[in-house]
Motif scaffolding. Structure first.
Motif, PDB file in Angstrom:
ATOM      1  N   SER B 281       0.834  -1.206   0.000  1.00 43.43           N
ATOM      2  CA  SER B 281       0.000   0.000   0.000  1.00 43.43           C
ATOM      3  C   SER B 281       0.872   1.261   0.000  1.00 43.43           C
ATOM      4  O   SER B 281       0.522   2.269  -0.615  1.00 43.43           O
ATOM      5  N   ILE B 282       2.039   1.178   0.650  1.00 48.25           N
ATOM      6  CA  ILE B 282       2.969   2.319   0.627  1.00 48.25           C
ATOM      7  C   ILE B 282       3.461   2.553  -0.803  1.00 48.25           C
ATOM      8  O   ILE B 282       3.532   3.688  -1.292  1.00 48.25           O
ATOM      9  N   LYS B 283       3.747   1.451  -1.466  1.00 52.07           N
ATOM     10  CA  LYS B 283       4.229   1.517  -2.852  1.00 52.07           C
ATOM     11  C   LYS B 283       3.132   2.076  -3.779  1.00 52.07           C
ATOM     12  O   LYS B 283       3.399   2.950  -4.625  1.00 52.07           O
ATOM     13  N   ALA B 284       1.908   1.574  -3.584  1.00 56.18           N
ATOM     14  CA  ALA B 284       0.793   2.027  -4.430  1.00 56.18           C
ATOM     15  C   ALA B 284       0.526   3.514  -4.224  1.00 56.18           C
ATOM     16  O   ALA B 284       0.200   4.240  -5.172  1.00 56.18           O
ATOM     17  N   ALA B 285       0.686   3.979  -2.989  1.00 58.42           N
ATOM     18  CA  ALA B 285       0.464   5.401  -2.706  1.00 58.42           C
ATOM     19  C   ALA B 285       1.473   6.255  -3.471  1.00 58.42           C
ATOM     20  O   ALA B 285       1.122   7.301  -4.036  1.00 58.42           O
ATOM     21  N   ALA B 286       2.726   5.785  -3.523  1.00 59.70           N
ATOM     22  CA  ALA B 286       3.748   6.545  -4.254  1.00 59.70           C
ATOM     23  C   ALA B 286       3.438   6.560  -5.750  1.00 59.70           C
ATOM     24  O   ALA B 286       3.568   7.595  -6.408  1.00 59.70           O
ATOM     25  N   LEU B 287       3.013   5.421  -6.270  1.00 59.94           N
ATOM     26  CA  LEU B 287       2.692   5.344  -7.707  1.00 59.94           C
ATOM     27  C   LEU B 287       1.545   6.296  -8.044  1.00 59.94           C
ATOM     28  O   LEU B 287       1.594   7.018  -9.049  1.00 59.94           O
ATOM     29  N   ALA B 288       0.539   6.316  -7.179  1.00 65.05           N
ATOM     30  CA  ALA B 288      -0.602   7.205  -7.422  1.00 65.05           C
ATOM     31  C   ALA B 288      -0.180   8.672  -7.329  1.00 65.05           C
ATOM     32  O   ALA B 288      -0.614   9.514  -8.106  1.00 65.05           O
ATOM     33  N   ARG B 289       0.694   8.947  -6.393  1.00 68.56           N
ATOM     34  CA  ARG B 289       1.077  10.330  -6.131  1.00 68.56           C
ATOM     35  C   ARG B 289       2.054  10.851  -7.191  1.00 68.56           C
ATOM     36  O   ARG B 289       1.950  11.983  -7.645  1.00 68.56           O
ATOM     37  N   PHE B 290       3.016  10.001  -7.577  1.00 69.00           N
ATOM     38  CA  PHE B 290       4.118  10.506  -8.408  1.00 69.00           C
ATOM     39  C   PHE B 290       4.203   9.830  -9.779  1.00 69.00           C
ATOM     40  O   PHE B 290       4.885  10.331 -10.669  1.00 69.00           O
ATOM     41  N   GLY B 291       3.595   8.662  -9.909  1.00 69.08           N
ATOM     42  CA  GLY B 291       3.686   7.967 -11.194  1.00 69.08           C
ATOM     43  C   GLY B 291       4.917   7.082 -11.333  1.00 69.08           C
ATOM     44  O   GLY B 291       5.243   6.651 -12.429  1.00 69.08           O
ATOM     45  N   TRP B 292       5.616   6.834 -10.259  1.00 69.26           N
ATOM     46  CA  TRP B 292       6.750   5.896 -10.297  1.00 69.26           C
ATOM     47  C   TRP B 292       6.740   5.060  -9.042  1.00 69.26           C
ATOM     48  O   TRP B 292       6.065   5.401  -8.061  1.00 69.26           O
ATOM     49  N   GLN B 293       7.495   3.980  -9.071  1.00 69.58           N
ATOM     50  CA  GLN B 293       7.686   3.179  -7.864  1.00 69.58           C
ATOM     51  C   GLN B 293       8.987   2.397  -7.967  1.00 69.58           C
ATOM     52  O   GLN B 293       9.422   2.019  -9.051  1.00 69.58           O
ATOM     53  N   TRP B 294       9.596   2.187  -6.804  1.00 72.19           N
ATOM     54  CA  TRP B 294      10.804   1.346  -6.738  1.00 72.19           C
ATOM     55  C   TRP B 294      10.404  -0.121  -6.662  1.00 72.19           C
ATOM     56  O   TRP B 294       9.434  -0.470  -5.988  1.00 72.19           O
ATOM     57  N   ASP B 295      11.145  -0.959  -7.379  1.00 70.72           N
ATOM     58  CA  ASP B 295      10.961  -2.404  -7.292  1.00 70.72           C
ATOM     59  C   ASP B 295      12.271  -3.058  -6.887  1.00 70.72           C
ATOM     60  O   ASP B 295      13.338  -2.649  -7.341  1.00 70.72           O
ATOM     61  N   ASN B 296      12.150  -4.079  -6.073  1.00 71.95           N
ATOM     62  CA  ASN B 296      13.324  -4.899  -5.763  1.00 71.95           C
ATOM     63  C   ASN B 296      13.635  -5.765  -6.981  1.00 71.95           C
ATOM     64  O   ASN B 296      12.746  -6.391  -7.546  1.00 71.95           O
ATOM     65  N   LEU B 297      14.905  -5.804  -7.403  1.00 74.96           N
ATOM     66  CA  LEU B 297      15.274  -6.574  -8.603  1.00 74.96           C
ATOM     67  C   LEU B 297      16.071  -7.826  -8.269  1.00 74.96           C
ATOM     68  O   LEU B 297      16.663  -8.432  -9.150  1.00 74.96           O
ATOM     69  N   GLU B 298      16.084  -8.216  -6.997  1.00 75.76           N
ATOM     70  CA  GLU B 298      16.858  -9.400  -6.655  1.00 75.76           C
ATOM     71  C   GLU B 298      16.165 -10.660  -7.145  1.00 75.76           C
ATOM     72  O   GLU B 298      14.990 -10.653  -7.495  1.00 75.76           O
ATOM     73  N   SER B 299      16.930 -11.745  -7.155  1.00 73.65           N
ATOM     74  CA  SER B 299      16.389 -13.033  -7.551  1.00 73.65           C
ATOM     75  C   SER B 299      16.632 -14.045  -6.438  1.00 73.65           C
ATOM     76  O   SER B 299      17.785 -14.308  -6.124  1.00 73.65           O
ATOM     77  N   PRO B 300      15.593 -14.615  -5.810  1.00 73.57           N
ATOM     78  CA  PRO B 300      14.188 -14.262  -5.973  1.00 73.57           C
ATOM     79  C   PRO B 300      13.879 -12.872  -5.394  1.00 73.57           C
ATOM     80  O   PRO B 300      14.593 -12.399  -4.512  1.00 73.57           O
ATOM     81  N   VAL B 301      12.798 -12.276  -5.889  1.00 75.42           N
ATOM     82  CA  VAL B 301      12.424 -10.920  -5.480  1.00 75.42           C
ATOM     83  C   VAL B 301      12.109 -10.890  -3.984  1.00 75.42           C
ATOM     84  O   VAL B 301      11.405 -11.764  -3.471  1.00 75.42           O
ATOM     85  N   ARG B 302      12.644  -9.891  -3.296  1.00 73.94           N
ATOM     86  CA  ARG B 302      12.266  -9.707  -1.886  1.00 73.94           C
ATOM     87  C   ARG B 302      10.907  -9.025  -1.847  1.00 73.94           C
ATOM     88  O   ARG B 302      10.725  -7.970  -2.463  1.00 73.94           O
TER      89      ARG B 302
END
Lengths: 305, 514
Positions: B281-302
């Motif tokens: 929900s923190i991530k979704a709030a940033a996407l709604a507010r700014f139009g971007w979001q950080w993703d973890n790119l590790e394998s497997p994803v955290r």
């Protein structure tokens, strides 16, 4: 003066990668006086599992690690009992997984002397005893503290090796060798690290090691083809384990055992002096090390000065 | 150049060789055995504590008189205990010194490095997080990442500081002279001074440090108890303190640690590592507010970033985290973003030896003491250089570590409010020489931590101000060279750290220690 010139010449060109395939340093072949041999070899090593301590595991952020080595080597017969060897490896590493950058560059230059101390006919064969002493040191300022991508251990290394071989007149032989490797300290680019406790320094101790090799081999087709199977053990005598899900570091206690199949063919007539070689090796057990499988090959060219 | 000397004698044969190796002895701690304090801070009992209402909140009764038979018996016991020390007792005296604040800080940094290991994936690709309720794990508790470590150091330093203010208050209230001043036959191991001996400052430090660190590193209980027992023993073996001095110090330490740990229990840290729905929900709030979001790119994803709610942890000296929140970063694709992204591509392509060294020098990644630890180490070196007494050392650590923790909280607030993607996410095919951490990019933690630390050190050691600020700048740049931060992460992070630190410095200016 003449001898000095010969030595200098012998040390002009050559290749070898530390820890990889020290065939020439651990075999029982001697070149005659004023004979010179140039070799160019290529090694392709990969692993997708590594030993974290003694536990074999994978890491999705490395995937498969690839290590390509191109190696030039020169060997020279100073006398019939004393050969000099010089090797220079160029290495390139990268991984299929994660986002860490691979590295490439010249690794460690190695200079060695090989001495045949004993060569006597006994029974239906002959017994040989040899010793080699080698010195290797980094040629560039590559970072040893960037494992598993680092080109090498980033330190000087002295090796003293004893070799004994018994060879039947029919061409089959058995060989054993033991070497001790003295390593110095490697300079890293941070002044604190953890090695079962805090270290406030830019140096790391690289552990000394023993190396044991046992070989069964044969000369075929009138000494034009050499085949060998070698069991190879490398054991550091101290050091720490890779910490859980953490990068290795030069202080680690590296151990591995490896089988190595090797063939070397010398052309007899049309291209006398030219040889081709190929090998395959695979690590069976290990500690703090990627489980390498290597294939390699190369050319040798030998002639009298 | 490299100080490596090898002397080698090869014997005639293999196996008959003698080898001498004269390598550097590698230091495992700061080298000092005694400090000739530049001052004793006789008014230390009047300084403003951080957690206590005053230096007399913890009540310590007057000790027995110097000429009493009880005290004379204690002195006599101390005298005999200083005779015929064993080798390990002599070593303990040399190790702990008369400023054991420095040793306990080293111990704290060592434990930070020991526990700074990120949990790896399970065979099925899931991750198990460290759990304070089951510290043995696996994985073991804690994961001493930078937010965890900065908080650990802040509580340790603040508790030591309040304990020592209390000790100083009673030292100069009761004025029991130093043991060796009353009984000149007692051999004292360190540089003599006129600091009153009751209560023992060393005992305060031993107990408070032991107990705070046990709370922070529960699996190290035995190790820490043994360390503290040795430290308390050294107070006797060095001729520093009689038993009643030590008992009063232990009492202060025990009372202070309760107050510090009560604050820690309620500061919000236990909610910092959120479950996945909250993190999403923190991530979704940033996407709604700014139009971007950080993703973890590790394998497997955290599934969850590191401590998304560390930004909600109670700050020490800043009233609200919002008032120090930086402006929004440039949007990915904007000209300002492209300029800094291009810089990263250029650096990665033509990395100089010096840039590589700076990136590694300040990396302070996994299995190290983290950037807050790095600044503690630098501060410790200044304390030795400027011959600080334990009280002033504790003050320096306390203010610096409060500022560092406040900076961390502010940085994490920005990281999860803006949720900005890392260079490896926005630049296709981008490779780095440092590992990209498991949290958003903006702002740079190294930059905020370092700027805050540098400002406090510049305030306390004005002669070193330029060095400190240059180091902070270099630490910030190091993340750009490492390929894991944009220049705007670093520059705005520096600004943010400086602003946050000012709150702490303003408080320090009024604590009566200047």
């Amino acid at each position: 003066m003449k001898k000095y010139l010969q030595l200098t010449l012998g040390v002009l060109l050559l290749f070898a990668a530390r820890h990889a395939h020290a065939q020439t340093l651990s075999d029982a072949i001697m070149m005659k006086q004023r004979e010179i041999c140039f070799a160019l070899m290529y090694d392709y090593g990969t692993w997708d599992h590594y030993w974290e301590g003694a536990e074999l595991r994978v890491n999705g952020n490395i995937g498969t690690l690839t290590r390509k080595t191109t190696m030039g080597m020169v060997a020279y017969g100073v006398t019939k009992n004393l050969n000099a060897l010089l090797t220079i490896p160029y290495i390139e590493t990268k991984s299929s997984g994660g986002q860490l950058a691979g590295v490439k560059g010249f690794q460690d230059i190695s200079i060695a002397l090989k001495y045949e101390a004993f060569n006597k006919k006994i029974g239906n064969g002959k017994l040989l005893a040899l010793a080699t002493g080698a010195f290797a040191t980094p040629m560039t300022n590559y970072l040893s503290d960037y494992q598993p991508y680092s080109l090498g251990q980033g330190t000087t290394e002295w090796t003293l090796r004893g070799i004994v071989q018994y060879e039947l007149d029919k061409g089959m032989y058995v060989r054993g060798s033991v070497a001790h490797l003295w390593r110095g300290q490697t300079e890293i680019e941070r002044d604190y690290y953890y090695n079962n406790g805090s270290y406030y320094t830019t140096y790391m101790d690289v552990p000394n090691a023993w190396n044991f090799q046992g070989t069964l081999g044969a000369w075929l087709f009138k000494y034009s083809l050499q085949l060998e199977a070698t069991y190879f053990i490398m054991n550091c005598i101290s050091g720490d384990d890779i910490r859980i899900y953490n990068a290795p570091q030069p202080t680690n206690k590296v151990e591995f055992s490896q089988v190595n199949l090797f063939a070397h063919y010398w052309f007899q007539k049309k291209a006398k002096g030219l040889g081709v070689l190929a090998y395959y090796s695979h690590m069976l057990e290990g500690r703090n090390m990627g489980q390498f499988t290597n294939i390699g090959g190369g050319f040798t060219y030998q002639f009298k000065l | 150049m490299k100080n490596k000397i090898f002397k080698i004698f090869f014997g005639a044969f293999f196996g008959v060789s003698i080898f001498f190796s004269c390598e550097n002895d590698l230091p495992t701690r700061a080298e000092f055995t005694s400090i000739d304090f530049s001052g004793l801070d006789e008014n230390g009992g009047t300084w403003a504590p951080v957690l206590l209402s005053s230096a007399s909140e913890i009540v310590v009764d007057a000790p027995t008189a110097v000429n009493s038979t009880e005290y004379q018996a204690e002195l006599s016991a101390l005298r005999s205990a200083t005779q015929n020390l064993s080798g390990s007792q002599v070593e303990a005296v040399q190790y702990w010194t008369n400023n054991p604040i420095l040793r306990w800080n080293e111990i704290a940094l060592e434990l930070a490095a020991k526990y700074n290991l990120i949990p790896g994936p399970n065979p099925d690709g899931t991750y198990t997080l460290p759990n304070a309720a089951n510290p043995a794990g696996p994985p073991p508790f804690p994961f001493a990442h930078p937010p965890y470590t900065c908080r650990m150091l802040a509580y340790l330093s603040v508790a030591q500081f309040d304990g020592l203010i209390t000790a100083w208050h009673y030292k100069y209230t009761y004025n029991r002279p130093a043991t060796y001043a009353t009984d000149t036959t007692i051999p004292y191991a360190y540089t003599k001074n006129s600091l009153p001996s009751f209560p023992s400052d060393g005992a305060v430090i031993a107990v408070v440090s032991r107990d705070i660190l046990i709370a922070m590193f529960p699996l190290e209980k035995d190790y820490l108890q043994a360390k503290a027992a040795e430290h308390l023993g050294s107070l006797t073996w060095s001729g520093s303190s009689v038993q009643s001095d030590i008992a009063a110090g232990e009492y202060i330490g025990t009372e202070v640690k309760k107050i510090a740990l009560a604050r820690a229990a309620g500061d919000g840290m236990k909610n910092a590592q959120t479950p996945k729905p909250k993190s999403d929900s923190i991530k979704a709030a940033a996407l709604a507010r700014f139009g971007w979001q950080w993703d973890n790119l590790e394998s497997p994803v955290r599934p969850v970033g590191l401590t998304p709610l560390f930004g909600k942890v109670k700050m020490w000296n800043v009233p609200t985290v919002e008032e120090v929140r930086p402006v929004a970063p440039p949007a990915p694709g904007s000209p300002a973003f492209e300029k800094d992204a291009q810089e990263l591509r250029d650096i990665a392509k033509n990395l100089t030896d010096n840039q590589r060294k700076i990136a590694n020098w300040w990396s302070d990644g996994l299995s190290t003491y983290t950037p807050p630890g790095h600044w503690n180490r630098l501060a410790k070196d200044f304390m030795i250089k400027y011959k600080m007494n334990p009280l002033r050392s504790a003050r320096t650590f306390a203010y610096m570590n409060m500022a560092i923790m406040d900076a961390g909280i502010s940085c994490w607030d920005a990281k999860y409010y803006y949720h900005y993607p890392r260079p490896i996410q926005t630049i296709p095919g981008f490779k780095t020489i440092l590992g990209t951490p498991n949290f958003p990019s903006y702002t740079s933690g190294h930059s905020t931590f370092s700027a805050a630390a540098a400002e406090v050190l510049a305030y306390i050691f004005p002669a070193e101000a330029t060095f400190c600020r240059d180091w902070a700048q270099e630490a910030a740049e190091s993340r750009i060279y490492g390929g894991i931060h944009y220049r705007f992460d670093a520059e705005i992070g520096i600004d943010q750290g400086q602003k946050v630190a000012q709150y702490t410095i303003d408080k320090a200016k009024l604590d009566n220690a200047n």
